[in-house]
Design an enzyme around this catalytic site. Structure first.
Site, short mmCIF file in Angstrom:
data_model
loop_
_atom_site.label_atom_id
_atom_site.label_comp_id
_atom_site.label_asym_id
_atom_site.label_seq_id
_atom_site.Cartn_x
_atom_site.Cartn_y
_atom_site.Cartn_z
N HIS A 123 117.96 73.91 69.19
CA HIS A 123 117.84 75.34 69.46
C HIS A 123 119.26 75.93 69.37
CE1 HIS A 123 117.29 78.93 72.04
NE2 HIS A 123 116.01 78.81 71.79
N ASP A 200 119.19 68.74 76.34
CA ASP A 200 118.53 70.03 76.50
C ASP A 200 117.07 69.74 76.85
OD1 ASP A 200 117.02 72.28 76.07
OD2 ASP A 200 117.98 72.83 74.17
N GLN A 203 112.23 72.10 76.91
CA GLN A 203 110.83 71.90 76.56
C GLN A 203 110.23 70.64 77.17
OE1 GLN A 203 109.16 74.20 75.35
NE2 GLN A 203 110.75 75.51 74.49
N LYS A 226 109.94 78.41 81.79
CA LYS A 226 109.04 77.67 80.90
C LYS A 226 108.15 76.70 81.68
CE LYS A 226 112.40 77.77 77.10
NZ LYS A 226 111.92 78.80 76.18
N CYS A 365 114.65 80.50 67.05
CA CYS A 365 116.02 80.13 67.45
C CYS A 365 116.38 78.72 66.98
CB CYS A 365 116.22 80.25 68.96
SG CYS A 365 116.02 81.92 69.56
#
Ligand code: 7TS
Length: 407
Positions: A123, A200, A203, A226, A365
């Site tokens: 991302h 990261d 998600q 999220k 993104c």
């Protein structure tokens, strides 16, 4: 098995009719999830009953607000199995968490010529902060290639490691391909050459069980919004020894132990990293979100999303001209990005919206990843525990309709 119909009752927005009376089919949880009543009510109750600033008052409300803010941190600590709450830093979001590491650790540990390894599936949040250090300090960025199938090329990674990187920073789960990366393996290899590891988790934390100790990573970033929580708050997990040693990111109130006209002493963890009045109600909502997800069970959530993804992939490949990006359901989470031959992704999303079906279109993104696959953009449907097979059917019927409209 999840009782999805019962869980859907917790989300007032899912009962909303949009566009010509069509019930909302929300297939965009990768961008942000919807919020259950438990979270909305916790924030509402905080403002109605306990609103105050934290860590600085001795009155009842200040103590209540501080206790609620710190109790949420304790729940988040347990949720990702950090060693202690001192390792859990509130930030605004995943983006800010990564920028914090780039700014503080990056500027104090990297110099011209040092290698940082990223991947082609990142991302922009995990690209741009490092590109900024590239221009500022002259660090060198290398990228683990993504295979045609949408997986990280680990053989190429092993060769890149010969360049003795200082840091390997990569996503746990791709927001386009859905690929779930082998974090523990990538981290072990990085550590074997002395590199730090930043993951990261934007998600992954919302969709699968995450144990930062088992993964043995140095930093792990994610966002509340999220995972059923509010916007405006996220987390940077960091191993205590790094968070103690790194220089502060933002300076101001709360992050200090003492201040004189020409000097200051930084506060202990985690407060050293939280300058200024934080997002207090959002922390309360975040804590409620973690309770809510824990009650459902992260394994159960992952199993349901896997079933949704499998079903969606089966149905989408039936449609002539539809091409799905990324690996098979076994290797990915509930993210299904696709192209429809000859039709722009924005047109696909716009026409689906007329029937209440919310998907995202664009480069999500992750522009370099789309460039890699030779496409400017894609359409993307994504699933959470509140999505149903019927919503997948509506998506498929909608795509047939789009194809008909475009001849
Ligand atoms: N990393 C990944 C893998 C993401 O998917 C996102 C957001 C971010 C970082 C940034 O998160 P933020 O909370 O700091 O904004 N992804 C998306 C998306 O796919 N569509 O909208 C936002």
């Amino acid at each position: 098995m999840l009782n999805v119909e019962i869980l859907r009752e917790d989300f007032p927005i899912l009962k909303r009719a949009v566009q010509e009376g069509s019930l909302l089919a929300y297939l965009d949880s990768t961008a942000t999830s919807q919020k259950p009543l438990a979270v909305i009510d916790a924030m509402n109750e905080y403002y109605r009953r306990s609103n105050s600033n934290i860590h600085r008052g001795v009155h009842t409300l200040a103590e209540e607000a501080t206790a609620l803010y710190e109790a949420a941190r304790d729940r988040i600590t347990k949720f990702i199995n950090a060693v202690s709450a001192r390792e859990i830093i509130y930030t605004r979001n995943t983006t800010e968490s990564i920028n914090l590491v780039a700014y503080s650790w990056g500027r104090s540990h990297l110099k011209s010529g040092d290698v940082v390894i990223l991947t082609e599936m990142e991302h922009h949040s995990n690209l741009v902060p490092w590109q900024m250090l590239q221009s500022e300090l002259g660090i060198r960025l290398e990228f683990i290639p993504v295979t045609e199938e949408g997986l990280l090329d680990l053989d190429a990674y092993r060769i890149l490691l010969e360049r003795k990187p200082k840091l390997v920073s990569f996503t746990h789960m791709s927001n386009v391909l859905g690929t779930i990366n082998p974090v523990a393996e990538v981290a072990t290899l990085a550590h074997s050459v002395g590199a730090m590891v930043l993951v990261d988790g934007a998600q992954s934390v919302p969709h699968l069980p995450v144990d930062v100790q088992a993964l043995d990573v140095d930093f792990y970033a994610f966002s509340a919004h999220k995972m059923c929580g509010p916007t405006g708050i996220g987390i940077l997990y960091g191993k205590e020894e790094w968070l103690v040693a790194m220089p502060p990111f933002l300076g101001g109130g709360d992050m200090i132990k003492e201040v004189h006209l020409h000097s200051f002493k930084a506060n202990s963890l985690p407060h050293k990293w939280e300058a200024g009045t934080p997002a207090i109600a959002e922390a309360v909502g975040f804590g409620a979100a973690v309770d809510y997800l824990s009650k459902i069970g992260m394994e159960e959530i992952q199993t349901h999303e896997h079933a949704m993804t499998e079903y969606a992939l089966d149905r989408l490949v039936e449609i002539p001209g539809v091409k799905v990006l990324g690996p098979t359901a076994e290797k990915k989470g509930g993210v299904v990005a696709f192209t429809v031959n000859g039709i722009h992704p924005h047109d696909v999303a716009q026409i689906l919206d007329r029937d209440g079906i919310a998907i995202r279109a664009g480069h999500h993104c992750a522009q370099p990843l789309h460039e890699k696959f030779g496409i400017p953009a894609s359409s993307r449907a994504s699933f959470y525990f509140y999505n149903t097979a019927e919503e997948v059917d509506r998506l498929v019927a909608g795509i047939y309709k789009v194809k008909e409209l475009f001849g």
